[in-house]
Design an enzyme around this catalytic site. Structure first.
Site, PDB file in Angstrom:
ATOM      1  N   ASP A   1       0.820  -1.212   0.000  1.00 42.08           N
ATOM      2  CA  ASP A   1       0.000   0.000   0.000  1.00 42.08           C
ATOM      3  C   ASP A   1       0.854   1.263   0.000  1.00 42.08           C
ATOM      4  OD1 ASP A   1       0.947  -0.235   2.588  1.00 42.08           O
ATOM      5  OD2 ASP A   1      -0.854   0.624   3.485  1.00 42.08           O
TER       6      ASP A   1
ATOM      7  N   ASP B   1       3.187  -0.823   4.492  1.00 37.81           N
ATOM      8  CA  ASP B   1       3.042  -1.740   5.626  1.00 37.81           C
ATOM      9  C   ASP B   1       2.070  -2.892   5.360  1.00 37.81           C
ATOM     10  OD1 ASP B   1       0.799  -0.133   5.733  1.00 37.81           O
ATOM     11  OD2 ASP B   1       1.085   0.522   7.811  1.00 37.81           O
TER      12      ASP B   1
ATOM     13  N   ASP C   1       2.074   3.354   2.189  1.00 35.17           N
ATOM     14  CA  ASP C   1       3.226   3.519   3.082  1.00 35.17           C
ATOM     15  C   ASP C   1       3.998   2.220   3.307  1.00 35.17           C
ATOM     16  OD1 ASP C   1       1.048   2.489   4.519  1.00 35.17           O
ATOM     17  OD2 ASP C   1       1.774   3.318   6.410  1.00 35.17           O
TER      18      ASP C   1
ATOM     19  N   LYS D   1       3.539  -3.219  10.931  1.00 33.91           N
ATOM     20  CA  LYS D   1       3.351  -4.275   9.952  1.00 33.91           C
ATOM     21  C   LYS D   1       4.253  -3.961   8.751  1.00 33.91           C
ATOM     22  CE  LYS D   1      -1.070  -2.213   8.423  1.00 33.91           C
ATOM     23  NZ  LYS D   1      -1.434  -1.260   9.487  1.00 33.91           N
TER      24      LYS D   1
END
Ligand code: VG1
Ligand code: CO
Length: 542
Positions: free
Chosen positions: A276, A280, A278, A375
């Protein structure tokens, strides 16, 4: 020279699950960014002379906000700022940089999977010294400060050249522009068997990684194509763009449909993945099979010992409450605990710090481990590749074998996005009011065994978080969960999660939505979704 600017409070600066997310136009109001950043600094203590990591996902307005943060960090007394070249650092890489360089904390500029551009979204989140998202105590303090802020501190100084690696001084603070990828790639090399993965690619195995014009492009190109010798072109949409090429950098079956279609075709590659805005989250698709994030978490946990970083086994697993119980079955098989937390990565931090969990995951396509405190999309992809390199089976074979040995948790999430906020709350309220009367009743042929509004008691810091989602459990192990999103920027988003367990391999091959039919009908009957939110169908089905 430090400048003290008088300012007005903004009452709506309440950071949600993942920091503060609003439309760019909101962030562009005079002093808005400054108020929030100062409210963060005012909520912290003892950072004088210490290091702050700063990075973002490259979305529209990122460079301007980075300059503001640098000036304000210097004026507030930080000693050093580590800033990703071009203002780019993925969320997991920020987490790693904070930990590796012993920074006081970090500021990440991202609205994750939300679209970017002048009319789209922006976001700011603060991460603490362990590398993880700020816990509720700090986000509450930030909000309280933003309601009474009267001044912010900044410097009268020009912009720092974000594209030139190296050191400069601004005020009394040193700014170091660093390569955002190098430290992260090095960390991945300590966890995974790069030689085995390289040999897999050399044997003709093909990957397509879709960076969605977001932050993972430079990371994926360096790791997959340069270090692991995947053929050039394996990483697509690899250049971060301020508007993500006009798309949503959300790796789901709607926004990564091209990748999904390719993976379902006969001439697609062996492995498809995406991340995605950013960096994570992860999307994992094998040839002919989408792996649900809940299954992916379970399979990663069951096979993690095949990667050098986890060869000694796992200390525990943690999953968010709406995530399926597939991971619980793996934990039971391994003889370790599976902790169940509310939605949001911040709840895993204490368990990871305390050594109670090694691998964590969420149904929303987030997985990670104790290597950082966020994550980590590329980590999940690399762990899959390490498992594939070691087992030399297809993704589909591995998944089907897992279902046969552990049972299959059919799972789906239906999202009703951007619905009327009052109506969404009314729906939740109506359900909440019925929690006590539900057990024993039968809906669509399913008997309710238990119902509650999930409350989490943190075993480490003893804090309690209530109202984390309504769970309705049925006889036989099926389950419905209802909760409202905390990350949207307009209206409300209702998420309905359906799960059904099937132990018998002979009955595991039906289509997911079909397998969940009676649960989907039960959700409608129990919550009157159509009436409440005035929608006939969900906006996104995962
Ligand atoms: C969503 C996901 C949640 C995730 C959060 C932040 O939250 O459901 O699992 O932790 O996004 O992820 P919500 O409240 O909208 O359901 V990210 O990639 O935006 O940092
Ligand atoms: Co994200």
């Amino acid at each position: 020279m430090i400048r003290k600017v008088t300012t007005e409070p903004y009452a709506d600066q309440k950071p949600g699950t993942s920091g503060l997310r609003k439309k760019v136009s909101v962030f562009r109001q005079p002093n808005y960014v400054e108020n929030f950043i100062q409210s963060i600094f005012d909520s912290l203590e003892g950072f004088q002379g210490k290091t702050l990591v700063i990075g973002g996902d490259g979305r529209f307005y990122n460079p301007q906000v980075i300059q503001k943060v640098i000036r304000m960090a210097a004026a507030n007394g930080f000693g050093r700022a580590l800033v990703g070249r071009g203002g780019i650092v993925s969320t997991p890489a920020v987490s790693h940089l904070i930990r590796k360089y012993g920074a006081y904390g970090g500021i990440i500029l991202s609205a994750s999977h939300n679209p970017g551009g002048p009319d789209e979204d922006f976001g700011i989140k603060y991460n603490i010294g362990n590398g993880g998202p700020a816990p509720e105590g700090i986000t509450d303090a930030i909000h309280a400060h933003s309601e009474r802020i009267e001044r912010y501190l900044t410097l009268d100084a020009g912009d720092v050249d974000l594209d030139a690696e190296g050191r400069t001084i601004i005020g009394d603070m040193e700014v170091e522009i660093i390569d955002p990828v190098a430290d992260y790639a090095e960390l991945m090399q300590t966890l995974f068997d790069f030689d085995a993965i390289r040999a897999l690619f050399e044997s003709g195995f093909r990957i397509r990684f879709d960076a969605m014009h977001a932050v993972t492009g430079p990371y994926a190109t360096e790791i997959f194509e340069k270090r692991l010798a995947a053929p050039p072109g394996s990483v697509v949409n690899s250049v971060p763009k301020p508007d993500f090429g006009g798309h949503h950098p959300d790796p789901n079956l709607v926004h990564a449909k091209d990748l999904h279609d390719l993976m379902m075709s006969d001439d697609g590659p062996d492995f498809g993945a995406a991340s995605d805005g950013d960096g994570d989250r992860n999307l994992i698709i094998g040839k002919g099979l989408f792996v649900t994030p809940s299954d992916s978490l379970a399979i990663l946990a069951a096979n993690a010992h095949l990667a050098p970083g986890y060869a000694k086994g796992l200390r525990g697993i943690a999953r968010s409450m709406p995530t399926s119980a597939a991971a619980d079955r793996v934990a039971a098989r391994l003889g370790i605990d599976c902790h169940v937390t509310p939605t949001g990565w911040k709840f895993f931090g204490n368990l990871l710090d305390a050594g109670m969990a090694t691998i964590c995951g969420e149904e929303s396509a987030g997985a990670g481990s104790d290597h950082v405190r966020e994550k980590d999309g590329l980590w999940a992809v690399l762990l899959w590749l390490n498992i594939l390199a070691s087992r030399r089976q297809s993704v589909k074979d591995i998944v089907v074998e897992h279902w046969a040995s552990h049972g299959r948790n059919y799972y789906s999430r239906h999202d009703y996005e951007n619905v009327d906020t009052a109506a969404a709350h009314a729906l939740m309220q109506a359900l909440r009011a019925r929690i006590e009367e539900l057990p024993g009743t039968t809906v669509q042929g399913l008997t309710v065994r238990a119902a509650d509004d999930f409350a989490y008691h943190d075993p480490v810091d003893q804090s309690t978080s209530e109202h984390q989602g309504i769970r309705i459990r049925f006889e036989g192990g099926s389950r419905l969960v209802f909760r409202l999103s905390g990350t949207g920027t307009s209206g409300a988003t209702l998420r309905v999660y359906m799960e059904r367990f099937e132990a018998d391999p002979a009955r595991q091959s039906i289509d997911t939505q079909q397998a969940l039919q009676s649960l989907i009908a039960a959700a409608e009957e129990l919550a009157c979704i159509r009436n409440h939110v005035a929608r006939d169908v969900p906006s996104v089905i995962t």
